[in-house]
Enzyme design. Sequence first.
Site, PDB file in Angstrom:
ATOM      1  N   CYS A 177       0.701  -1.225  -0.333  1.00  0.00           N
ATOM      2  CA  CYS A 177       0.159  -0.208   0.142  1.00  0.00           C
ATOM      3  C   CYS A 177       1.062   1.042   0.116  1.00  0.00           C
ATOM      4  O   CYS A 177       1.375   2.194  -0.735  1.00  0.00           O
ATOM      5  CB  CYS A 177      -0.657  -0.404   0.932  1.00  0.00           C
ATOM      6  SG  CYS A 177      -2.113   1.531   1.106  1.00  0.00           S
ATOM      7  N   HIS A 261      -3.359  -5.344  -0.631  1.00  0.00           N
ATOM      8  CA  HIS A 261      -3.290  -5.893   0.797  1.00  0.00           C
ATOM      9  C   HIS A 261      -3.781  -7.519   0.947  1.00  0.00           C
ATOM     10  O   HIS A 261      -4.223  -8.136   0.663  1.00  0.00           O
ATOM     11  CB  HIS A 261      -4.279  -5.384   2.171  1.00  0.00           C
ATOM     12  CG  HIS A 261      -4.182  -4.122   2.479  1.00  0.00           C
ATOM     13  ND1 HIS A 261      -3.787  -3.088   3.425  1.00  0.00           N
ATOM     14  CD2 HIS A 261      -4.680  -2.862   1.707  1.00  0.00           C
ATOM     15  CE1 HIS A 261      -3.693  -1.904   3.503  1.00  0.00           C
ATOM     16  NE2 HIS A 261      -4.423  -1.713   2.854  1.00  0.00           N
ATOM     17  N   GLU A 263      -2.718  -9.150   3.006  1.00  0.00           N
ATOM     18  CA  GLU A 263      -3.187  -9.590   4.074  1.00  0.00           C
ATOM     19  C   GLU A 263      -4.730  -9.614   4.608  1.00  0.00           C
ATOM     20  O   GLU A 263      -5.010 -10.826   4.826  1.00  0.00           O
ATOM     21  CB  GLU A 263      -2.469  -9.260   5.046  1.00  0.00           C
ATOM     22  CG  GLU A 263      -3.535  -7.606   5.493  1.00  0.00           C
ATOM     23  CD  GLU A 263      -2.840  -6.949   5.117  1.00  0.00           C
ATOM     24  OE1 GLU A 263      -3.243  -5.246   5.183  1.00  0.00           O
ATOM     25  OE2 GLU A 263      -2.237  -6.715   3.805  1.00  0.00           O
TER      26      GLU A 263
END
Length: 909
Positions: A177, A261, A263
């Site tokens: 990001c 992202h 995750e």
Amino acid sequence: ALIVAESPHAPCHWNLTHTLSDWLKQHNVPGIYGIDTRALTKHIREQGAMLGKIVPAGAAESSVPQVNPNDLNLVAEVSLKEPRLFVSHAPPRQGKDGKRMRILAIDCGIKANIIRYFMSKGVELLLVPWEYDFSGEAFDGLFISNGPGDPTQCQKTIGHLRALIERADAPPVFGICLGNQLLGRAAGATTYKLPFGNRGQNQPVVNLLSKRCFITPQNHGYALDADKLPEGWMPIFENRNDGSNEGIMHKERPWITAQFHPEAKSGPSDTAFLFDLFLEAMGNPALPLTPALERGKYAAPEPKPLSKVLLLGSGGLSIGQAGEFDYSGGQAIKALKEAGLQVVLINPNIASVQTNTEGQGQLAADQVYLMPVTPDTVETIIERERPEGIILSMGGQTGLNCGVALEKSGVLEKYGVRVLGTSVAAIEATEDRGIFSDKLNEIGERIAPSFACDTLDEALEASKTIGFPCMVRCAFALGGLGSALIDTEEKFEAHCREAFASTPQVLVEKSLKGWKEVEYEVVRDVADNCITVCNMENFDPLGIHTGDSIVVAPSQTLSNAEYMKLRSVAIKVARHLGIVGECNIQYALDPHSNDYCIIEVNPRLSRSSALASKATGYPLASVAAKLALGNLLPDLTNSVTLSTTACFEPSLDYVVTKVPRWDLSKFDRVSREIGSAMKSVGEVMAIGRTWEESLQKALRMTDPAIAGYQPHDEFVAESEEELNRSLQVPTDTRIYAIAEAMKRGYSVDRIQSLTAIDPWFLWKLKRINDMGQILSEYTPKTLPAGTVLQAKKSGFSDAQVAKLTGSTELEIRALRKAMGVTPFVKQIDTMAAEFPAATNYLYMTYNGDEHDLDFEDKGTMVIGSGVYRIGSSVEFDWCAVSCIRTLRKLGHRAIMVNFNPETVSTDYD
């Protein structure tokens, strides 16, 4: 602040710790609901990101200061102030020095899930403030976290990163990001502000090395200019929709970034492998990143000759196999013709649209055989037409079974006909319950404890092991035919004798009655790009066939963890089975834990596929046909926006409710109980901005005699015992039994204990019931405008309001219009207003503030025939479609009104 269209009034989930409202209060975040968020999204889309503020009612606007986040260093506000060390309790991941690996993470606003992820990998994490000078620290890898705002505000961080990558001994670096932008600027690139940013959980990103496309969660307003990367750096990820950069890597050093992202909290975790790649680089910094990122690269085979394709239809209409295959076959013909292929169709159903030999402005099949879809007949036609390819997935169970028989008998090999799309081996793996169970075990997934039985004796032995009650399912069956929930040995033996008369195999499985039933529509191409287009959940708990249950899309009662876990499993299963095209996967989900089982996979288009296609605006059948020809998902265009890729997962800013229609009252001595074998003859689809609105609309669509969610004359329960049984034993009138129970004062908990229906749905039904009671306290003269608006937002018709207030429908309509309470027209655009739609696929709602389009163009309205019923079926859809196409040929604008998701007439193209 938080702005939502609807607030959860009665949150209920087994994993609930506190409500959204409580959380907002705890963190001092204001929130408002009742906003037309679609209109707001369109405004931002057209005007770009802008400043805004929420002013409490009655307060002066000046009392709330206007904050401009672009002027602030937001990273400094969210970053921690002192370094903090996290040490994993997992077995240590050791570095070359034998010690536990250490990651130094720059906190620009790091998400807790990133820390959790690293802790699960056995490393230690030193988290440092954003401006921290880490030049004196020892670490095996550097991680640059996500964060808010303009990267140019973080000059100190950029300076420290620049100093690091200038070192010859610099360790592996991974940024996500904001970390992508910071490392890019440290390397010498520039950044720019996007019009309104890339946000949400379904952003398609292409790996430029492997050409694989991934669905990613994102939330950023700035992007790196990949055209100005310095020497030694290269872009590695790109947004498939707007072409913006989504990540860079160094060509020689182990430094890589991702703008998205991996995750994923919330969102899909399809790219979590990047964390593993970073950890591997920490263990061996000399290991090049390119081979790992090229893994899975698709090499297109030498194209085989293909000029003529045979398409198998579904034949005559039956319960479980109706107009939805006219829709899917019609879309397939259109896709095949657009590819320049000759199409030979076999379908004896003269009432279907696809059997038109004159396309009336649309592309028609070149040859249409009104003959049985049976192996002998199809072989005769193959011998005559000599097609190079055959598509089995558009003709329901009839086409599928016929194709399997042709493959097994050697007919397809004899004439050199290859199956396009999902292979026969994959089809058999899903239809044969024994093979299916083995396939799932290979990847650590499971169906309910079960036994595949080829004889009655095997089935009886299996029932002793499973115990009663147990579920019996038939292999190669349509609409749950032959399946049932059995509670005694006597019933079991009698049922299995009947089942073996029509199927070579039955599955005896453990009963999971009372669990939720959830379904995902999955699309996969030959290069292994795979997405889930739509997920749906049944209003009724497991034990009732999906075709006989009220179905809601998207699911309303799943947490993010449940949704994403089942999504990941769906993709894993589709890949392992080798699906090419479309399939749907059905789950049983425990309402009190994370436990789940896979019920079945359909390797073809189904009634659920038609519903999902119409609910999302994603043309599943057309895309599946193109994928069967070898096209890749990222290369196909979203036919609604005409500007984005088809490799994406639709966003729905509305709720779709499907309600079945039964005609059981037409028959004497037929049980009205419903179960795992389908009995409904048709279904309706209603769209609203709340579930209450869409449900009440759907109930009215099933029959003109039904006013909405309220007690109905067709359901009568004189005693409490009779009412309790009507709640416990599912029938075609149970929704009206619930309405009657609420009218008599039954609590949500009591109804839930009798029906096993999720409390979320029951609380919504209670809100409708309570709204009805409120309306009954007024007369037309005392009825407030706010109450009328709320009633309309809850799906009440003018006739319902009139009956409750002692008025007439026309009087209430005139009163409502005088109050300015009128509906708004919204578009189904697959992207929740983030991109302009090129088609007018529309619905009406009272939960809005503006129309999505102007009504300057006049046209001719064609009224469809609505839900299929005995005596009114696909033949009237043929009439409607023929009318529309003729109007177009004559140069007239056509407006189609229909609510049957199975039909060709409800296709926007």
